[in-house]
Design an enzyme around this catalytic site. Sequence first.
Site, short mmCIF file in Angstrom:
data_model
loop_
_atom_site.label_atom_id
_atom_site.label_comp_id
_atom_site.label_asym_id
_atom_site.label_seq_id
_atom_site.Cartn_x
_atom_site.Cartn_y
_atom_site.Cartn_z
CE LYS A 1 58.60 -80.93 107.85
NZ LYS A 1 59.22 -81.08 109.28
CG HIS B 1 88.37 -89.09 87.51
ND1 HIS B 1 89.64 -89.27 86.75
CD2 HIS B 1 89.06 -89.22 88.89
CE1 HIS B 1 90.58 -89.57 87.32
NE2 HIS B 1 90.28 -89.43 88.48
CD GLU C 1 66.29 -78.50 107.69
OE1 GLU C 1 66.76 -79.37 107.94
OE2 GLU C 1 64.94 -78.33 108.09
#
Length: 411
Positions: free
Chosen positions: A400, A294, A273
């Site tokens: 937002k 793995h 961010e």
Amino acid sequence: MDIKVNLEGLPLTPEEIESTRGDAAKAMDQLWSGDVPMTGWVKAPMNQDQEMLERILNVADIIRDEAELLLVIGIGGSYMGAKAAIEALPRFEQGTEVRFLGINFCNEYYREILEEVKRKNTIVCAISKSGNTMEIRAALEIIKPVMEEKYGSREEAAKRIIAVTDETSGSLRAEADEMGYVTFPIQGDIGGRFSVLTPVGLLPMAAAGIDIREVLRGAEAVATSPLWDTTAADYAIARYLMNVEKGKAVEAVAFSHSRLAYFGEWLKQLFGESEGKEGKGLWPASLQYSTDLHSMGQFLQQGSPVFFETVVTVEKTDQDIVVPAGPQKGMTLGQLNDAMVRGVIKAHMDGGVPVCEIRIPELNAYTFGQMIYFMEMTCGITAMMLGVNPFDQPGVEDYKREMRKNCGLEG
Ligand code: PA5
């Protein structure tokens, strides 16, 4: 400062590193100058408000005495650091269980927590710098009637709600003042993802039983360490050079200690961010060793060469579990972990993957505080070297705004 950085596995010459030291020093000077907005966190470890700290400790004592569950309502920088600490650290005394709400809009997740609140003695702590974030508003409105029903009235529920928010602005502040919640302020010049060492992170940590004075002492040890001038800024310099000069787009940060898994999530938020803007920055990824060897290990060894790797290891760990039989008979898990880390670093480097190493002597509240501050400072320096503002998040604000519109609210 006890954190060690080893850049030998990166394709960077001493001359390349030296040539950027001036820029890193300039960035650090700016961060320390007090002239750059939202840099209150830089000096915070040395300027702790002792009265506030005492209040946090007192309220945490009350939470531990009275509540089986502390429900933290927060998202992004308002919860990730606390969660990282709680998952990483041993508790110095019996702590209250801490769970997090407001981190998604998932019905099933909410249902599980609401059932738990009904069963357990609960205190709610709503944390939001802006006080207006949709996830937080929704969570608080959903939890309030449950608390009211459980504790018999609005007033009784309000006694069990704490708000950590801006001193004056935002709807959470307005509600807290109206309802008489216990409140803690978030300093105006410290933004969400840099706020772990404020009441945002410290209150949940203390309630969980973490020694927050030790966390702060660790942060202060890094902030006041002369090593910044010589070796510690190296990590920021390396990240900058690997991105800008060597064209790497991704930093895969790998942890070989399972308790640091959520620290990796916090780090992704901090770096992502803060640095990812204006078409710049490294995409921060986090990996768990040996689990991810793995799966992603194949990609790391032979896939598209878009990344470099940062391996974070803890030097001293418990050595009490020994393999009792079979080919590894007599080896401790710690020894096997070391063998795995050394093996993976060699294999990756032999395969052409650049590797940076970060070593922490041991995992405790003191070194955790060091890691928090170290990463915050690294992030600030790297972002400033990249020429982006580490302390805004215009892309997040876009989402937002769009979400508010989709809910029929003002943009
Ligand atoms: O780092 C940030 O600024 C963000 O991640 C915020 O912490 C997040 O968006 C939550 O914001 P607020 O604390 O205002 O609810």
